[in-house]
Write an enzyme that holds these catalytic residues in place. Structure first.
Site, PDB file in Angstrom:
ATOM      1  N   ASP A  15      13.549  68.539  29.012  1.00  0.00           N
ATOM      2  CA  ASP A  15      13.338  67.716  27.843  1.00  0.00           C
ATOM      3  C   ASP A  15      11.952  67.073  28.036  1.00  0.00           C
ATOM      4  OD1 ASP A  15      13.980  65.912  25.657  1.00  0.00           O
ATOM      5  OD2 ASP A  15      14.268  64.392  27.197  1.00  0.00           O
TER       6      ASP A  15
HETATM    7  O1  LIG Z   1      13.522  63.696  24.134  1.00  0.00           O
HETATM    8  P1  LIG Z   1      12.873  64.806  23.359  1.00  0.00           P
HETATM    9  O2  LIG Z   1      13.777  65.923  22.994  1.00  0.00           O
HETATM   10  O3  LIG Z   1      11.586  65.230  23.966  1.00  0.00           O
HETATM   11  O4  LIG Z   1      12.624  64.209  21.918  1.00  0.00           O
HETATM   12  C1  LIG Z   1      11.621  63.378  21.524  1.00  0.00           C
HETATM   13  C2  LIG Z   1      11.921  62.772  20.187  1.00  0.00           C
HETATM   14  O5  LIG Z   1      12.870  61.764  20.368  1.00  0.00           O
HETATM   15  C3  LIG Z   1      13.262  61.070  19.233  1.00  0.00           C
HETATM   16  O6  LIG Z   1      13.911  59.935  19.645  1.00  0.00           O
HETATM   17  C4  LIG Z   1      12.112  60.577  18.423  1.00  0.00           C
HETATM   18  O7  LIG Z   1      12.565  60.278  17.149  1.00  0.00           O
HETATM   19  C5  LIG Z   1      11.045  61.566  18.260  1.00  0.00           C
HETATM   20  O8  LIG Z   1       9.993  60.910  17.662  1.00  0.00           O
HETATM   21  C6  LIG Z   1      10.685  62.155  19.583  1.00  0.00           C
HETATM   22  O9  LIG Z   1       9.666  63.063  19.426  1.00  0.00           O
END
Ligand SMILES: O=P(O)(O)OC[C@H]1O[C@@H](O)[C@H](O)[C@@H](O)[C@@H]1O
Length: 215
Positions: A15
């Site tokens: 992630d």
């Molecule tokens: O944790 P990840 O999957 O990298 O996701 C990031 C996303 O997480 C979300 O909480 C946000 O709304 C986004 O703006 C952000 O880009």
């Protein structure tokens, strides 16, 4: 040396927000500014249970059901620009990340990023940190129809890596992301960056603060 719990796996899928970078407070601050136009505020608890790890496109669709695809993307970019402007001067990798990526690469482990972020944020992070070359595949939210907690993004990353889901380990910090990875049939290492250690769910193979603990 890579931690024993991970050595039998063929691929690591990361992630991005909260894992590659410990940036969640900057997202919360950006949402506070962005959501004013909808007359809404956001608490940290609401963020963790309803927002973190999900795509901003799906959130905007809920706030403005009449918005079409173009408007959703324009509003997403508006919020993410606020976030990038706030976080740019703090951009730094989670402790131990580069050492861990280097060790995994040396051992021939395939690696991917699977993020709910839009492409501009993935570019900002991976190119800003100069770490894109470690990853065989980068999947962002514009490449899937359903965001986390749906398993689609992790299944797509595994498919592009050509590795079966059961041979992948996912590194996640968000509740929606952990659900997504588990629904894809993958084991999960939980990072307690955005949540406290005790707030991470059961059923993770490891709980770590950062990558120094496993490299
Ligand atoms: O944790 P990840 O999957 O990298 O996701 C990031 C996303 O997480 C979300 O909480 C946000 O709304 C986004 O703006 C952000 O880009």
């Amino acid at each position: 040396m890579i931690n024993k719990a991970l050595i039998n796996k063929q691929a690591f899928i990361f992630d991005m927000d909260g894992v590659i970078v410990d940036n969640i407070n900057f997202h919360i601050d950006a949402y506070k500014v962005f959501l004013k136009q909808f007359g809404k505020d956001i608490t940290t608890e609401y963020f963790q249970t309803h927002v973190n790890g999900r795509t901003i496109q799906e959130l905007i669709q809920e706030l403005k059901p009449e918005a079409g695809k173009e408007e959703i993307m324009a509003l997403s970019e508006e919020k993410e620009k606020i976030y990038r402007d706030l976080y740019a001067k703090h951009l730094s990798p989670t402790p131990g990340l580069e050492k861990f990526l280097g060790l995994a690469k040396e051992q021939g482990i395939k690696m991917a990023v699977a993020t709910s972020a839009i492409t501009a944020n993935a570019d900002f992070t991976l190119d800003g940190l100069g770490i894109r070359h470690y990853f065989d595949v980068v999947v962002d939210s514009t490449m899937v129809i359903k965001g986390k907690p749906d398993p689609q993004i992790y299944l797509k990353a595994a498919k592009l890596l050509n590795i079966s889901p059961s041979d992948c380990v996912v590194f996640e910090d968000a509740l929606a992301g952990i659900k997504s990875a588990k629904a894809a049939g993958m084991e999960v290492v939980g990072l307690y960056t955005s949540l406290k250690k005790e707030e991470l769910p059961e059923g993770l193979i490891l709980k770590i603060k950062n990558f120094e603990e496993i490299s």
